[in-house]
Design a protein around this motif. Sequence first.
Motif, short mmCIF file in Angstrom:
data_model
loop_
_atom_site.label_atom_id
_atom_site.label_comp_id
_atom_site.label_asym_id
_atom_site.label_seq_id
_atom_site.Cartn_x
_atom_site.Cartn_y
_atom_site.Cartn_z
N MET A 1 1.15 -1.35 0.21
CA MET A 1 -0.01 0.00 -0.30
C MET A 1 1.28 1.14 -0.36
SD MET A 1 -3.26 0.88 2.53
CE MET A 1 -3.92 -0.05 1.97
N ALA A 2 0.44 2.26 -0.29
CA ALA A 2 0.78 3.68 -0.78
C ALA A 2 1.21 3.92 0.66
CB ALA A 2 0.36 4.54 -1.89
N ASN A 3 2.30 4.88 0.20
CA ASN A 3 2.51 5.97 1.56
C ASN A 3 2.59 7.11 1.31
OD1 ASN A 3 4.72 7.56 0.93
ND2 ASN A 3 6.00 6.22 0.94
N ILE A 4 1.82 7.79 3.06
CA ILE A 4 1.41 9.02 2.73
C ILE A 4 2.37 9.91 1.82
CG2 ILE A 4 2.79 10.33 4.81
CD1 ILE A 4 -0.08 12.18 4.82
N GLU A 5 3.38 9.79 1.23
CA GLU A 5 4.01 10.95 0.13
C GLU A 5 3.47 10.56 -0.75
OE1 GLU A 5 5.43 10.44 2.48
OE2 GLU A 5 5.68 11.68 3.92
N GLU A 6 3.03 9.19 -1.36
CA GLU A 6 2.52 8.97 -2.39
C GLU A 6 1.00 9.23 -2.40
OE1 GLU A 6 5.37 5.26 -3.14
OE2 GLU A 6 3.62 5.00 -1.71
N PHE A 7 0.38 9.09 -1.34
CA PHE A 7 -0.79 9.81 -1.69
C PHE A 7 -1.32 11.03 -1.84
CE2 PHE A 7 -4.25 10.96 0.49
CZ PHE A 7 -5.91 10.41 0.08
N HIS A 8 -0.44 11.58 -1.40
CA HIS A 8 -0.86 12.84 -1.39
C HIS A 8 -0.21 13.34 -3.19
CE1 HIS A 8 1.32 17.08 -1.67
NE2 HIS A 8 0.58 17.29 -1.30
N GLU A 9 0.37 12.16 -3.73
CA GLU A 9 1.35 12.81 -4.62
C GLU A 9 0.57 12.79 -6.12
OE1 GLU A 9 4.32 12.01 -8.26
OE2 GLU A 9 4.79 10.94 -6.30
N ASP A 10 -0.45 11.22 -5.51
CA ASP A 10 -1.59 10.55 -6.49
C ASP A 10 -2.65 12.04 -6.32
OD1 ASP A 10 -2.62 8.58 -8.02
OD2 ASP A 10 -3.86 8.65 -6.33
N PHE A 11 -3.60 12.44 -4.82
CA PHE A 11 -3.83 12.54 -4.45
C PHE A 11 -4.67 14.03 -4.95
CE2 PHE A 11 -6.41 16.82 -2.25
CZ PHE A 11 -7.72 15.97 -2.27
N ILE A 12 -3.17 15.41 -5.14
CA ILE A 12 -2.97 16.03 -5.90
C ILE A 12 -2.98 16.34 -7.46
CG2 ILE A 12 -1.54 18.05 -6.81
CD1 ILE A 12 -2.83 18.63 -3.87
N GLN A 13 -2.69 15.13 -7.94
CA GLN A 13 -2.66 14.78 -9.62
C GLN A 13 -3.68 14.73 -9.82
OE1 GLN A 13 -0.68 15.14 -11.74
NE2 GLN A 13 0.72 15.86 -10.18
N SER A 14 -5.25 13.90 -8.85
CA SER A 14 -6.62 13.65 -9.24
C SER A 14 -7.39 15.20 -9.20
CB SER A 14 -7.39 12.96 -8.41
OG SER A 14 -7.16 11.65 -7.99
N VAL A 15 -6.27 15.78 -8.28
CA VAL A 15 -7.70 17.68 -8.53
C VAL A 15 -7.26 17.72 -8.82
CG1 VAL A 15 -7.31 19.55 -6.73
CG2 VAL A 15 -7.47 17.56 -5.75
N LEU A 16 -6.00 18.39 -9.86
CA LEU A 16 -5.51 18.81 -11.51
C LEU A 16 -5.82 18.38 -12.32
CD1 LEU A 16 -1.44 19.10 -10.78
CD2 LEU A 16 -2.71 20.35 -10.37
N SER A 17 -5.94 17.11 -12.33
CA SER A 17 -6.84 15.87 -13.75
C SER A 17 -8.30 16.15 -13.50
CB SER A 17 -6.67 14.58 -13.33
OG SER A 17 -6.80 13.68 -14.38
N SER B 1 -9.49 19.17 -12.51
CA SER B 1 -9.95 20.83 -13.04
C SER B 1 -9.98 20.70 -13.97
CB SER B 1 -9.07 21.52 -12.14
OG SER B 1 -8.93 22.99 -11.94
N GLU B 2 -8.60 20.11 -15.04
CA GLU B 2 -9.01 19.95 -16.46
C GLU B 2 -10.06 19.89 -16.76
OE1 GLU B 2 -5.07 19.16 -19.47
OE2 GLU B 2 -4.91 18.53 -17.14
N SER B 3 -10.57 18.11 -16.59
CA SER B 3 -10.55 17.75 -17.91
C SER B 3 -12.58 18.04 -17.49
CB SER B 3 -11.06 16.36 -17.11
OG SER B 3 -10.94 15.87 -16.16
N ARG B 4 -12.56 18.80 -16.28
CA ARG B 4 -14.43 19.35 -16.30
C ARG B 4 -14.13 21.16 -15.94
NH1 ARG B 4 -15.47 16.48 -10.59
NH2 ARG B 4 -17.76 17.92 -11.33
N GLY B 5 -13.37 21.79 -17.15
CA GLY B 5 -13.15 23.30 -16.67
C GLY B 5 -14.07 23.38 -15.30
N LEU B 6 -13.01 22.87 -13.94
CA LEU B 6 -13.02 24.10 -12.61
C LEU B 6 -12.64 24.91 -12.51
CD1 LEU B 6 -14.92 20.69 -10.44
CD2 LEU B 6 -16.48 22.55 -12.45
#
Length: 674
Positions: free
Chosen positions: A1-17, A19-24
């Motif tokens: 399972m991912a550690n907190i740093e990996e989770f944070h990186e994935d979470f930020i990428q989720s936000v950016l993705s 935002s971009e795909s939905r125009g938010l």
Amino acid sequence: MANIEEFHEDFIQSVLSDSESRGLMKAQSFFELVCEDLMQVGDLTNNYQMAEFVKTGIEVYGYDFDEDRRIFTLINFHFFQEDSIQTLTRNQIMTKIKRIKKFTNLSIEGLHYDLEETSDAYSLAFNIHRHSSNKIIDKFRFLVLTDGKMTKSISSIPNDLVKEIPCEHQIIDIEYLFNIYKSENSSGSFEIEMDVPYLEVQSKSKEYQSYLGILDGEQLFQIYDEYGQKLLEQNVRTFLQFRGGVNKGIKNTIQYKPDMFFAYNNGITATATYVETKDNYITKIRDLQIVNGGQTTSAIYAAKKNSKLDISNVSVQMKLSVVKNIEKKAEFVSSVSQYANTQNKVNKSDFFSNSPFHKEMKDYSKKVWVATRGGSQKRTHWFYERVRGEYLNEQAYLTPAKKKQFQIENPKSQLIEKTFLAKSENSWDRKPHIVAKGAQYSFEEFANSVTDTLEKNELAITENYFRDAVAKVILFRATEKIVSKASWYQNAFRSQTVAYSIALLSEKVRKMKVYLDFSGIWKDQRLPPELTNLLKVITKEVYDGLTNPPAGSANIAQWSKKELCWNEIKGIKIDLLPIRKLLITTEEAKYEEKSGIKEKALDTGIEIQSFIVKTNFEVWIQLYSYYSSNRTLTITQRDILRKYSEGRIGLPSEKQSKVLYNLYQKATKEGWEA
């Protein structure tokens, strides 16, 4: 399972993705993603709403009202959007809370009189004023969300008062979100200390250990008061207050014959992942889930909370099953929940987590490639995520090279969450008022619809279905972008406008007795220009219609949840002539559907035959022995199983293989193991 740093990186990428795909805006995507997670684990209820109001010294972005516990929640956030985990300081925290409190104070005093009636902030301020005036708010809860980590200098924030109403504070930081991720993908997230007498049930099962315990009314009240919907997170029932006959009976027993409650009531059925005992008492339970008895729990709670009844003489029996294999926790809880509720009327969506739909969608998401476009030579998949965190989990143990390859083949922008899929499907299915009620209502409606479809045709989820579902997701995201970028958009009611616009398009297509050809959207992975231009017209018309409700329906958020609103909106006239090339006839659509089912039936038949032949022969001998001991089989089933186990059938036919496979699956579900 991912550690907190990996989770944070994935979470930020989720936000950016997202935002971009939905125009938010990135902050909006962050806010929505966190609140969706909080709703999933019971920290927010289905009543959650977004409502942005920012002025000097005042700041709020959303709210929630737990009608059962009478807790009004207001939400603010601090989004760092940094590559590394930042620290949310004491000063930043107190500033955010101070701004929420100021909005709350002003709302109680009548702030809504100075706000535009069609704004989200008006609904929030009005509800605070109305609920506080009617004295139905027992507590305010102020949440501050952040992608950072709360400073260690704050161990707790003292409770306070707002206009004589108690308020508590909670910081939802990256560690809190990481714990949610861990709880959904491994073991649980909370422990309850208690003092419950019990009897241990003797069992040789390797899967669970059971206990019979006795809770008094006060204990159950205190547990629910502290943990609320977290206890009912996987429960198949929802509390219907005292409108139903069952709950009226519970209330009457509590009020007039509390000493008979134990005799009259079936008690609760619960699961856990761990217990501690001492001197014949259960002293600690980890991950308590009430899978049957949600009405009993909520009724006892409401009897004291709302009706001020004495519950000290109420005794409730508890059947507690503790799963031994943590990896099978979700499956175990779902199975116990299903069988514990077989004598009650429950929704089909209640057991959707075990539906073959998810397996089908996951399989197609892994094997169906998106066509290359724009000169790119990289072929990709759309990744179907049934549980939040699956995308990250699949990368957890990959080498850096393999992880990079995974991310290229499964880009974050092509991740489909089940709740988002439900929104896009329900919108096209002309149920925008259901989508407007929130993610949970929308998902339940979608689950019921899919279950009905599979009951009629178990081969309904074909590759064509998957491609069309992805195309609808693309349609939904593109429409969100259109609304977000429109000059007329006032940063309110985007989600309602999107759902209603897609539903209106679908309604007009249906009325012409034709179908929108989603294959073109799938092929190009974007909307054709003609459809984009038409949606620009539709979204403006829908927005104007939604924001000008009839007299007496000024609260647009509530108005959009009513079927009456949909009936009004679908009367808007739309000319489909600009997209006539994108429409296909009923005959063409049926041909595509039949072709997909025929192809899937062929694939499925071959897969089943392969499974039968590859399964160790000894397994079929054991299976025949299992069914021979007081098991009812049809003559055909028994004959095929007996002959195959005796080696009298060489290569089973497709029909024989299906019989053997179904018997194998049925026995496995009943607990049989080879």
